[in-house]
Design a protein around this motif. Structure first.
Motif, PDB file in Angstrom:
ATOM      1  N   UNK A 145      45.840  59.198  61.257  1.00 34.22           N
ATOM      2  CA  UNK A 145      44.478  59.328  60.750  1.00 34.22           C
ATOM      3  C   UNK A 145      44.000  60.765  60.884  1.00 34.22           C
ATOM      4  N   UNK A 146      43.462  61.315  59.830  1.00 28.02           N
ATOM      5  CA  UNK A 146      42.902  62.665  59.830  1.00 28.02           C
ATOM      6  C   UNK A 146      41.684  62.674  60.743  1.00 28.02           C
ATOM      7  N   UNK A 147      41.694  63.539  61.747  1.00 27.98           N
ATOM      8  CA  UNK A 147      40.639  63.551  62.756  1.00 27.98           C
ATOM      9  C   UNK A 147      39.262  63.901  62.183  1.00 27.98           C
ATOM     10  N   UNK A 148      39.230  64.797  61.207  1.00 30.81           N
ATOM     11  CA  UNK A 148      37.944  65.160  60.596  1.00 30.81           C
ATOM     12  C   UNK A 148      37.357  63.978  59.839  1.00 30.81           C
ATOM     13  N   UNK A 149      38.197  63.282  59.096  1.00 36.94           N
ATOM     14  CA  UNK A 149      37.729  62.099  58.362  1.00 36.94           C
ATOM     15  C   UNK A 149      37.293  61.024  59.344  1.00 36.94           C
ATOM     16  N   UNK A 150      38.047  60.840  60.427  1.00 36.75           N
ATOM     17  CA  UNK A 150      37.692  59.833  61.436  1.00 36.75           C
ATOM     18  C   UNK A 150      36.319  60.113  62.032  1.00 36.75           C
ATOM     19  N   UNK A 157      41.487  56.990  53.188  1.00 32.69           N
ATOM     20  CA  UNK A 157      42.390  57.482  54.234  1.00 32.69           C
ATOM     21  C   UNK A 157      43.418  56.418  54.628  1.00 32.69           C
ATOM     22  N   UNK A 158      42.991  55.174  54.790  1.00 33.74           N
ATOM     23  CA  UNK A 158      43.937  54.103  55.138  1.00 33.74           C
ATOM     24  C   UNK A 158      44.931  53.893  53.999  1.00 33.74           C
ATOM     25  N   UNK A 159      44.468  53.952  52.767  1.00 34.50           N
ATOM     26  CA  UNK A 159      45.354  53.823  51.608  1.00 34.50           C
ATOM     27  C   UNK A 159      46.413  54.920  51.616  1.00 34.50           C
ATOM     28  N   UNK A 218      41.447  56.420  68.540  1.00 34.20           N
ATOM     29  CA  UNK A 218      42.337  57.503  68.963  1.00 34.20           C
ATOM     30  C   UNK A 218      42.019  58.812  68.246  1.00 34.20           C
ATOM     31  N   UNK A 219      41.723  58.727  66.971  1.00 30.94           N
ATOM     32  CA  UNK A 219      41.476  59.960  66.209  1.00 30.94           C
ATOM     33  C   UNK A 219      40.193  60.649  66.654  1.00 30.94           C
ATOM     34  N   UNK A 220      39.167  59.886  66.963  1.00 35.44           N
ATOM     35  CA  UNK A 220      37.882  60.472  67.339  1.00 35.44           C
ATOM     36  C   UNK A 220      37.939  61.001  68.768  1.00 35.44           C
ATOM     37  N   UNK A 221      38.659  60.321  69.658  1.00 36.05           N
ATOM     38  CA  UNK A 221      38.700  60.702  71.067  1.00 36.05           C
ATOM     39  C   UNK A 221      39.607  61.899  71.353  1.00 36.05           C
ATOM     40  N   UNK A 222      40.474  62.272  70.426  1.00 36.64           N
ATOM     41  CA  UNK A 222      41.394  63.388  70.669  1.00 36.64           C
ATOM     42  C   UNK A 222      40.696  64.723  70.530  1.00 36.64           C
TER      43      UNK A 222
END
Length: 162
Positions: free
Chosen positions: A75-80, A121-123, A158-162
């Motif tokens: 997952x792209x962190x910015x999008x998340x 993003x999921x697609x 996970x993406x937001x917390x990193x």
């Protein structure tokens, strides 16, 4: 006595007339294009590392968990972060469906959710899933239909917390 026999015969006739036809639940439905749902296949397509599970239910759960992990990691962190900030009381569910073809490749991906950024993003990520093992049913290689329901909170965690 005749008063009881005639109504009893009438009720029996009605009961037999409206009885449902017996269906054979032992044979799973195969779509016209040869696709069958992964949960009812003899040997469902699996991601690498899930072959060692002892029974097919554990193998299917392992594959679903690996798909969810793959999505979380890719997952792209910015999008998340953007999606997390936009989601105010929105539906938390992401519905994913796709076909694993006879060669083990993912095709015909569909994602349904309320958030268009999350959907895109999921697609994108599901289309990049690694190759699966070949799925077979009754000794023949077949296309397998997968469907998963995931929670957006878990995907984004996970993406937001990193």
């Amino acid at each position: 006595m005749k008063k009881f026999i005639i109504p009893a015969l009438f009720c029996l006739t009605i009961q037999i007339g409206f009885a449902q036809k017996a269906t054979d639940m032992s044979t799973p439905k195969v779509a016209a294009n040869g696709t069958i749902h992964f949960a009812v296949m003899d040997k469902a397509p699996l991601l690498e590392g899930c072959e060692n599970a002892s029974i097919s239910k554990k193998q299917n759960k392992c594959t679903a968990d690996k798909i969810e992990d793959f999505i979380q990691k890719a997952f792209n962190k910015d999008i998340a972060r953007s999606v997390s900030n936009q989601r105010n009381g929105e539906n938390n569910t992401v519905y994913i469906r796709f076909i694993v073809n006879k060669q083990g490749n993912v095709e015909n991906v569909g994602v349904r959710t309320n958030n268009s950024s999350l959907k895109a993003e999921v697609l994108r990520i599901v289309k990049t899933l690694p190759a699966f093992s070949r799925g077979t049913h009754q000794g023949n290689a077949v296309n397998a239909a997968y469907s998963l329901t995931l929670q957006a909170d878990r995907l984004l965690r996970n993406a937001v917390n990193d």
